[in-house]
Design a protein around this motif. Structure first.
Motif, PDB file in Angstrom:
ATOM      1  N   VAL A   6      -5.214   5.678   2.329  1.00 30.79           N
ATOM      2  CA  VAL A   6      -4.029   5.459   1.500  1.00 30.79           C
ATOM      3  C   VAL A   6      -3.663   3.972   1.494  1.00 30.79           C
ATOM      4  O   VAL A   6      -3.699   3.306   2.534  1.00 30.79           O
ATOM      5  N   VAL A   7      -3.332   3.481   0.323  1.00 29.24           N
ATOM      6  CA  VAL A   7      -2.769   2.133   0.162  1.00 29.24           C
ATOM      7  C   VAL A   7      -1.349   2.344  -0.351  1.00 29.24           C
ATOM      8  O   VAL A   7      -1.155   3.027  -1.361  1.00 29.24           O
ATOM      9  N   THR A   8      -0.336   1.829   0.364  1.00 28.21           N
ATOM     10  CA  THR A   8       1.039   2.014  -0.104  1.00 28.21           C
ATOM     11  C   THR A   8       1.562   0.720  -0.711  1.00 28.21           C
ATOM     12  O   THR A   8       1.287  -0.376  -0.205  1.00 28.21           O
ATOM     13  N   ILE A   9       2.299   0.873  -1.794  1.00 27.93           N
ATOM     14  CA  ILE A   9       2.914  -0.280  -2.450  1.00 27.93           C
ATOM     15  C   ILE A   9       4.388   0.060  -2.661  1.00 27.93           C
ATOM     16  O   ILE A   9       4.737   0.848  -3.548  1.00 27.93           O
ATOM     17  N   ASP A  10       5.227  -0.488  -1.791  1.00 28.89           N
ATOM     18  CA  ASP A  10       6.669  -0.227  -1.876  1.00 28.89           C
ATOM     19  C   ASP A  10       7.381  -1.466  -2.374  1.00 28.89           C
ATOM     20  O   ASP A  10       6.850  -2.584  -2.308  1.00 28.89           O
ATOM     21  N   LYS A  17       5.754  -3.008  -8.968  1.00 33.01           N
ATOM     22  CA  LYS A  17       4.881  -2.177  -8.132  1.00 33.01           C
ATOM     23  C   LYS A  17       4.153  -1.101  -8.926  1.00 33.01           C
ATOM     24  O   LYS A  17       3.016  -0.777  -8.615  1.00 33.01           O
ATOM     25  N   GLY A  18       4.827  -0.552  -9.970  1.00 33.07           N
ATOM     26  CA  GLY A  18       4.190   0.500 -10.768  1.00 33.07           C
ATOM     27  C   GLY A  18       2.922  -0.005 -11.435  1.00 33.07           C
ATOM     28  O   GLY A  18       1.849   0.600 -11.321  1.00 33.07           O
ATOM     29  N   THR A  19       3.046  -1.151 -12.097  1.00 41.83           N
ATOM     30  CA  THR A  19       1.903  -1.729 -12.808  1.00 41.83           C
ATOM     31  C   THR A  19       0.821  -2.150 -11.820  1.00 41.83           C
ATOM     32  O   THR A  19      -0.369  -1.896 -12.045  1.00 41.83           O
ATOM     33  N   VAL A  20       1.235  -2.790 -10.725  1.00 39.92           N
ATOM     34  CA  VAL A  20       0.252  -3.256  -9.740  1.00 39.92           C
ATOM     35  C   VAL A  20      -0.469  -2.049  -9.122  1.00 39.92           C
ATOM     36  O   VAL A  20      -1.703  -2.039  -9.024  1.00 39.92           O
ATOM     37  N   ALA A  21       0.294  -1.009  -8.772  1.00 42.66           N
ATOM     38  CA  ALA A  21      -0.314   0.182  -8.150  1.00 42.66           C
ATOM     39  C   ALA A  21      -1.334   0.816  -9.100  1.00 42.66           C
ATOM     40  O   ALA A  21      -2.436   1.199  -8.686  1.00 42.66           O
ATOM     41  N   ASP A  26      -6.945   1.869 -10.335  1.00 42.04           N
ATOM     42  CA  ASP A  26      -8.061   1.831 -11.291  1.00 42.04           C
ATOM     43  C   ASP A  26      -9.243   1.063 -10.706  1.00 42.04           C
ATOM     44  O   ASP A  26     -10.387   1.498 -10.787  1.00 42.04           O
ATOM     45  N   ALA A  27      -8.930  -0.119 -10.114  1.00 41.59           N
ATOM     46  CA  ALA A  27     -10.002  -0.971  -9.590  1.00 41.59           C
ATOM     47  C   ALA A  27     -10.753  -0.289  -8.452  1.00 41.59           C
ATOM     48  O   ALA A  27     -11.967  -0.445  -8.312  1.00 41.59           O
ATOM     49  N   LEU A  28     -10.026   0.475  -7.620  1.00 40.41           N
ATOM     50  CA  LEU A  28     -10.670   1.125  -6.471  1.00 40.41           C
ATOM     51  C   LEU A  28     -11.221   2.508  -6.826  1.00 40.41           C
ATOM     52  O   LEU A  28     -11.933   3.117  -6.028  1.00 40.41           O
ATOM     53  N   GLY A  29     -10.843   3.018  -8.003  1.00 39.98           N
ATOM     54  CA  GLY A  29     -11.239   4.384  -8.383  1.00 39.98           C
ATOM     55  C   GLY A  29     -10.478   5.431  -7.573  1.00 39.98           C
ATOM     56  O   GLY A  29     -10.986   6.518  -7.310  1.00 39.98           O
ATOM     57  N   ALA A 207      -1.146 -10.660  -8.613  1.00 39.66           N
ATOM     58  CA  ALA A 207      -0.657  -9.722  -7.585  1.00 39.66           C
ATOM     59  C   ALA A 207      -1.739  -8.678  -7.272  1.00 39.66           C
ATOM     60  O   ALA A 207      -2.004  -8.374  -6.103  1.00 39.66           O
ATOM     61  N   VAL A 208      -2.383  -8.172  -8.327  1.00 35.91           N
ATOM     62  CA  VAL A 208      -3.445  -7.173  -8.134  1.00 35.91           C
ATOM     63  C   VAL A 208      -4.592  -7.788  -7.320  1.00 35.91           C
ATOM     64  O   VAL A 208      -5.106  -7.175  -6.372  1.00 35.91           O
ATOM     65  N   ALA A 209      -4.952  -9.033  -7.668  1.00 43.58           N
ATOM     66  CA  ALA A 209      -6.061  -9.703  -6.975  1.00 43.58           C
ATOM     67  C   ALA A 209      -5.733  -9.850  -5.485  1.00 43.58           C
ATOM     68  O   ALA A 209      -6.610  -9.670  -4.623  1.00 43.58           O
ATOM     69  N   GLN A 210      -4.474 -10.164  -5.161  1.00 45.48           N
ATOM     70  CA  GLN A 210      -4.089 -10.324  -3.752  1.00 45.48           C
ATOM     71  C   GLN A 210      -4.207  -8.997  -2.994  1.00 45.48           C
ATOM     72  O   GLN A 210      -4.730  -8.939  -1.883  1.00 45.48           O
ATOM     73  N   VAL A 211      -3.722  -7.920  -3.608  1.00 44.68           N
ATOM     74  CA  VAL A 211      -3.792  -6.606  -2.943  1.00 44.68           C
ATOM     75  C   VAL A 211      -5.259  -6.208  -2.733  1.00 44.68           C
ATOM     76  O   VAL A 211      -5.644  -5.743  -1.652  1.00 44.68           O
ATOM     77  N   LEU A 212      -6.086  -6.455  -3.757  1.00 47.62           N
ATOM     78  CA  LEU A 212      -7.511  -6.105  -3.628  1.00 47.62           C
ATOM     79  C   LEU A 212      -8.195  -6.969  -2.567  1.00 47.62           C
ATOM     80  O   LEU A 212      -9.067  -6.490  -1.838  1.00 47.62           O
ATOM     81  N   ALA A 213      -7.770  -8.219  -2.451  1.00 51.08           N
ATOM     82  CA  ALA A 213      -8.352  -9.101  -1.423  1.00 51.08           C
ATOM     83  C   ALA A 213      -7.979  -8.580  -0.031  1.00 51.08           C
ATOM     84  O   ALA A 213      -8.823  -8.537   0.879  1.00 51.08           O
ATOM     85  N   TRP A 214      -6.709  -8.181   0.146  1.00 48.19           N
ATOM     86  CA  TRP A 214      -6.304  -7.606   1.445  1.00 48.19           C
ATOM     87  C   TRP A 214      -7.109  -6.346   1.733  1.00 48.19           C
ATOM     88  O   TRP A 214      -7.518  -6.104   2.860  1.00 48.19           O
ATOM     89  N   HIS A 215      -7.322  -5.551   0.685  1.00 51.16           N
ATOM     90  CA  HIS A 215      -8.063  -4.309   0.862  1.00 51.16           C
ATOM     91  C   HIS A 215      -9.507  -4.600   1.274  1.00 51.16           C
ATOM     92  O   HIS A 215     -10.054  -3.952   2.173  1.00 51.16           O
ATOM     93  N   ARG A 216     -10.108  -5.601   0.643  1.00 50.63           N
ATOM     94  CA  ARG A 216     -11.494  -5.972   0.994  1.00 50.63           C
ATOM     95  C   ARG A 216     -11.579  -6.446   2.438  1.00 50.63           C
ATOM     96  O   ARG A 216     -12.513  -6.121   3.157  1.00 50.63           O
ATOM     97  N   GLU A 217     -10.559  -7.221   2.853  1.00 52.23           N
ATOM     98  CA  GLU A 217     -10.521  -7.744   4.227  1.00 52.23           C
ATOM     99  C   GLU A 217     -10.623  -6.638   5.274  1.00 52.23           C
ATOM    100  O   GLU A 217     -11.140  -6.838   6.363  1.00 52.23           O
ATOM    101  N   LEU A 218     -10.068  -5.467   4.933  1.00 52.89           N
ATOM    102  CA  LEU A 218     -10.075  -4.354   5.891  1.00 52.89           C
ATOM    103  C   LEU A 218     -11.467  -3.781   6.074  1.00 52.89           C
ATOM    104  O   LEU A 218     -11.749  -3.126   7.080  1.00 52.89           O
TER     105      LEU A 218
END
Ligand code: DC
Length: 225
Positions: A6-10, A17-21, A26-29, A207-218
């Motif tokens: 789960v990735v949470t966006i509060d 947050k709606g648009t970014v989420a 979409d990017a992660l499927g 904003a989307v790129a930053q969240v995806l970068a954090w996700h990749r880091e994990l």
């Protein structure tokens, strides 16, 4: 059994947050949970049934019996499409008012957790990282100045053909934020392990790129696919 990630966006109202989420999902499927829509659905259903905003018992009953179906970008209440109806500002304000009641929140908890499915879930709301998915792998808390948020909400509404005034929106956003932050039940606040992202001067893409970068880091999910 593999548990879905789960990735949470509060964040507060109109923080993006709606648009970014949506774009991150979409990017992660991944699947998407727009938890605010559930509170909005309770607001709409209870308003139509003439339920008083202070009648916690009946509001909780409406939440527990919500007859709802979700499709990509669409939602149905008792078989009627209400995707646009739940976006009205009056419904958002009513949703914020009934969301202060713990029994109403409890009635929606399992429904929200049921969205957690493989390959993963992006969940957006106020308490996704703190209450609903405390074990989320990545928690993001989006913020933006109240002016930036009022401008965004104004544009969203006008684009949807709904009339709006910036001054009214600013006043409503401040009132709603105050209520969402100061309520006793699951107040809006970043989880201790959330990463903060101020999007006031960012485009959605940044904003989307930053969240995806954090996700990749994990990296890959341990024991995952
Ligand atoms: O995100 P939104 O504007 O669609 O949410 C409408 C209201 O619902 C919001 O003002 C407070 C409530 N809400 C909540 O209490 N907890 C959530 N996880 C999502 C929304």
């Amino acid at each position: 059994m593999t548990i879905a990630e789960v990735v949470t966006i509060d964040g507060p109202t109109a923080s993006g947050k709606g648009t970014v989420a949506h774009k991150v999902a979409d990017a992660l499927g991944y699947h998407l949970l727009d938890s605010g829509s559930l509170y909005r659905l309770v607001a709409l259903a209870s308003e139509r049934a003439g339920v008083d905003i202070a009648d916690v018992e009946t509001l909780t009953d409406v939440a527990a019996k919500l007859d709802v179906k979700f499709g990509p970008d669409r939602v149905w209440l008792c078989g009627e499409e209400v995707s646009l109806a739940i976006r009205a500002e009056a419904i958002g304000n009513r949703a914020s008012a009934l969301a202060v009641h713990q029994p109403v929140r409890d009635a929606l908890t399992q429904l929200q957790r049921n969205f957690r499915k493989l390959p993963g879930l992006v969940a957006d709301g106020r308490d996704m990282g703190t209450v609903i998915f405390p074990d989320a792998r990545l928690k993001v808390f989006l913020t933006a100045s109240v002016e930036a948020r009022a401008r965004r909400r104004y544009k969203q509404l006008i684009d949807k053909g709904i009339s709006a005034s910036i001054e009214d929106l600013l006043r409503d956003l401040e009132a709603r934020d105050l209520r969402d932050r100061s309520r006793a039940a699951a107040p809006l606040r970043p989880a201790e392990d959330a990463r903060l992202l101020d999007t006031s001067d960012m485009t959605v893409e940044q904003a989307v790129a930053q969240v995806l970068a954090w996700h990749r880091e994990l990296g890959a999910m341990p024991g995952g696919r």
